[in-house]
Write an enzyme that holds these catalytic residues in place. Structure first.
Site, PDB file in Angstrom:
ATOM      1  N   GLY A  50       0.682  -1.424  -0.169  1.00  0.00           N
ATOM      2  CA  GLY A  50       0.081  -0.148  -0.383  1.00  0.00           C
ATOM      3  C   GLY A  50       0.963   0.902   0.123  1.00  0.00           C
ATOM      4  CG  ASN A  51       4.860   1.497   2.256  1.00  0.00           C
ATOM      5  OD1 ASN A  51       4.078   0.370   0.719  1.00  0.00           O
ATOM      6  ND2 ASN A  51       6.003   1.677   2.235  1.00  0.00           N
ATOM      7  CE  LYS A 109      -8.651  -6.554   3.155  1.00  0.00           C
ATOM      8  NZ  LYS A 109      -7.262  -5.705   3.746  1.00  0.00           N
ATOM      9  CE  LYS A 167       0.415  -6.128  -1.282  1.00  0.00           C
ATOM     10  NZ  LYS A 167       0.969  -6.081  -0.456  1.00  0.00           N
ATOM     11  CE  LYS A 171       3.271  -7.912   3.858  1.00  0.00           C
ATOM     12  NZ  LYS A 171       1.735  -7.725   2.783  1.00  0.00           N
TER      13      LYS A 171
HETATM   14  P1  ADP Z   1       0.854  -4.573   2.868  1.00  0.00           P
HETATM   15  O1  ADP Z   1       0.395  -3.136   2.375  1.00  0.00           O
HETATM   16  O2  ADP Z   1       2.406  -3.997   2.120  1.00  0.00           O
HETATM   17  O3  ADP Z   1       0.754  -5.612   2.035  1.00  0.00           O
HETATM   18  P2  ADP Z   1       0.670  -4.871   5.344  1.00  0.00           P
HETATM   19  O4  ADP Z   1       0.285  -3.602   6.165  1.00  0.00           O
HETATM   20  O5  ADP Z   1      -0.317  -5.899   5.003  1.00  0.00           O
HETATM   21  O6  ADP Z   1       1.281  -4.156   4.666  1.00  0.00           O
HETATM   22  O7  ADP Z   1       1.658  -5.973   6.348  1.00  0.00           O
HETATM   23  C1  ADP Z   1       2.711  -5.098   6.439  1.00  0.00           C
HETATM   24  C2  ADP Z   1       3.161  -5.169   8.246  1.00  0.00           C
HETATM   25  O8  ADP Z   1       3.382  -6.339   8.644  1.00  0.00           O
HETATM   26  C3  ADP Z   1       4.321  -4.298   8.346  1.00  0.00           C
HETATM   27  O9  ADP Z   1       4.390  -3.292   8.803  1.00  0.00           O
HETATM   28  C4  ADP Z   1       3.874  -4.894   9.900  1.00  0.00           C
HETATM   29  O10 ADP Z   1       3.389  -3.927  10.507  1.00  0.00           O
HETATM   30  C5  ADP Z   1       3.516  -6.480   9.891  1.00  0.00           C
HETATM   31  N1  ADP Z   1       4.322  -7.087  10.320  1.00  0.00           N
HETATM   32  C6  ADP Z   1       2.966  -8.403  11.346  1.00  0.00           C
HETATM   33  N2  ADP Z   1       3.984  -9.010  11.234  1.00  0.00           N
HETATM   34  C7  ADP Z   1       4.793  -9.389  11.222  1.00  0.00           C
HETATM   35  C8  ADP Z   1       6.488  -9.267  11.345  1.00  0.00           C
HETATM   36  N3  ADP Z   1       6.713 -10.941  11.985  1.00  0.00           N
HETATM   37  N4  ADP Z   1       7.800  -9.048  10.733  1.00  0.00           N
HETATM   38  C9  ADP Z   1       6.963  -8.026  10.046  1.00  0.00           C
HETATM   39  N5  ADP Z   1       6.423  -7.599   9.793  1.00  0.00           N
HETATM   40  C10 ADP Z   1       5.130  -7.453  10.317  1.00  0.00           C
HETATM   41 MG    MG Z   2      -1.485  -6.083   2.945  1.00  0.00          MG
END
Ligand code: ADP
Ligand code: MG
Length: 318
Positions: free
Chosen positions: A15-16, A135, A219, A281
């Site tokens: 998203g960022n 969701k 996604k 992820k």
């Molecule tokens: P994106 O838009 O890139 O999909 P998300 O917010 O869905 O972003 O996922 C990234 C976030 O996952 C990070 O900002 C972090 O806060 C969170 N996160 C949760 N668990 C973990 C972990 N074990 N290691 C790293 N980040 C984590």
């Molecule tokens: Mg995400």
């Protein structure tokens, strides 16, 4: 590496990459962010080592479109979620492809073609997710407005962390990408492809027809499906953290470097990765490598080349 042996790499943008936390989401802000993002993507392509397919999130964008629809519904018919998803793929794809074209031109490589493929994702209409909509999407509502929507439209509404009420929709698994062949043909013609934005528009097969569904496909899981479908060697998931961590946000947190699928699966089961953010992820990375992919890399946008060289980020391999 010889230029005819480029590594086919599928890159998911978080998203960022399009909208920063706290920004309101003007077109200008998003284009400026996208211009920074495409500089990083262009580095991969201009290195001569990678052929790329790019996917992206659409959470805040589709949320804003839903709010616009809601506020204007007395004047203009409002669009359902699948149509809003397609609209968001359209405008984000427009920004990404124009911006990539511009960077390539600035680097004397205006010959590299770029194209956005509006993507539909086939899901199973009987996916268990339809029994458990989870969701959150779109704007926040008051309790009264939420009750009205629940009655009038049959929406599922939940209280979201004290911030108000929100609609929740199912998040089914992706089964196949409808536009898989056109995407492969564009890649064969050396085109940089933008596809599967926002997880693709969820569609089901009803007899011999495709029909849109109001749901959201994750996604990262969708990008993994795309990577399998195009036969990619590498899957890269770019987000706002440089590494995946064990014990994330705790005093003993530990950044993960190179890990095997087995290690990743163990950590996943131990609950190190949050649902809806890091978990999909890591799951995508595991599935990709298990299905024959060479490696999956999770890192932040501005570290992409370093991480691909193995110098930072988290890499999952067999
Ligand atoms: P994106 O838009 O890139 O999909 P998300 O917010 O869905 O972003 O996922 C990234 C976030 O996952 C990070 O900002 C972090 O806060 C969170 N996160 C949760 N668990 C973990 C972990 N074990 N290691 C790293 N980040 C984590
Ligand atoms: Mg995400």
């Amino acid at each position: 590496m010889a230029s005819n042996e480029k590594t086919l790499t599928v890159v998911a943008l978080g998203g960022n990459a399009i909208l920063k936390p706290g920004q309101e989401g003007t077109a200008k802000q998003q284009i400026e962010n996208v211009n920074e993002t495409t500089k990083q993507l262009a580095k991969m392509v201009l290195s001569g080592e990678y052929k790329i397919v790019v996917s992206h999130g659409n959470g805040p964008q589709v949320g804003n479109l839903m709010l616009q629809n809601e506020l204007a519904k007395e004047e203009v018919p409002s669009h359902p979620l699948d149509v809003c998803g397609a609209e968001s793929q359209g405008f984000i794809g427009y920004m990404l492809s124009q911006s990539l074209d511009n960077v390539f031109n600035q680097n004397g490589r205006g010959d590299i073609p770029v194209s956005t493929v509006l993507t539909q994702t086939l899901i199973d209409g009987d996916d268990p997710a339809f029994d458990d909509p989870s969701k959150p999407v779109g704007p926040f509502y008051t309790e009264e407005a939420a009750e009205e929507l629940q009655e009038e439209k049959g929406y599922n509404m939940i209280e979201d962390a004290g911030r108000g009420y929100r609609r929740v929709v199912p998040s089914p698994e992706p089964e196949a990408i409808v536009e898989k062949e056109p995407i492969r043909q564009l890649l064969a013609a050396h085109t940089v492809v933008i596809a599967a934005g926002g997880g693709g528009v969820p569609v089901v097969r009803e007899g011999d027809r495709l029909v849109g569904r109001e749901a959201v496909i994750d996604k990262d899981l969708e990008t993994e499906q795309l990577a399998e479908d195009v036969g990619a060697e590498v899957l890269v998931i770019l987000t706002d953290v440089e590494n995946v961590y064990l014990n994330y946000n705790q005093p003993d947190q530990e950044a993960l470097g190179r890990i095997t699928v087995d290690e990743a699966s163990d950590y996943l089961e131990e609950g190190h990765f949050a649902r809806g953010s890091m978990k999909p992820k890591v799951k995508a990375g595991i599935e990709f490598v298990e299905s024959g992919g060479k490696k999956a890399v999770i890192t932040s946008l501005n570290k992409v080349l370093e991480a691909l060289e193995g110098n930072t980020g988290t890499t999952i391999t067999k």
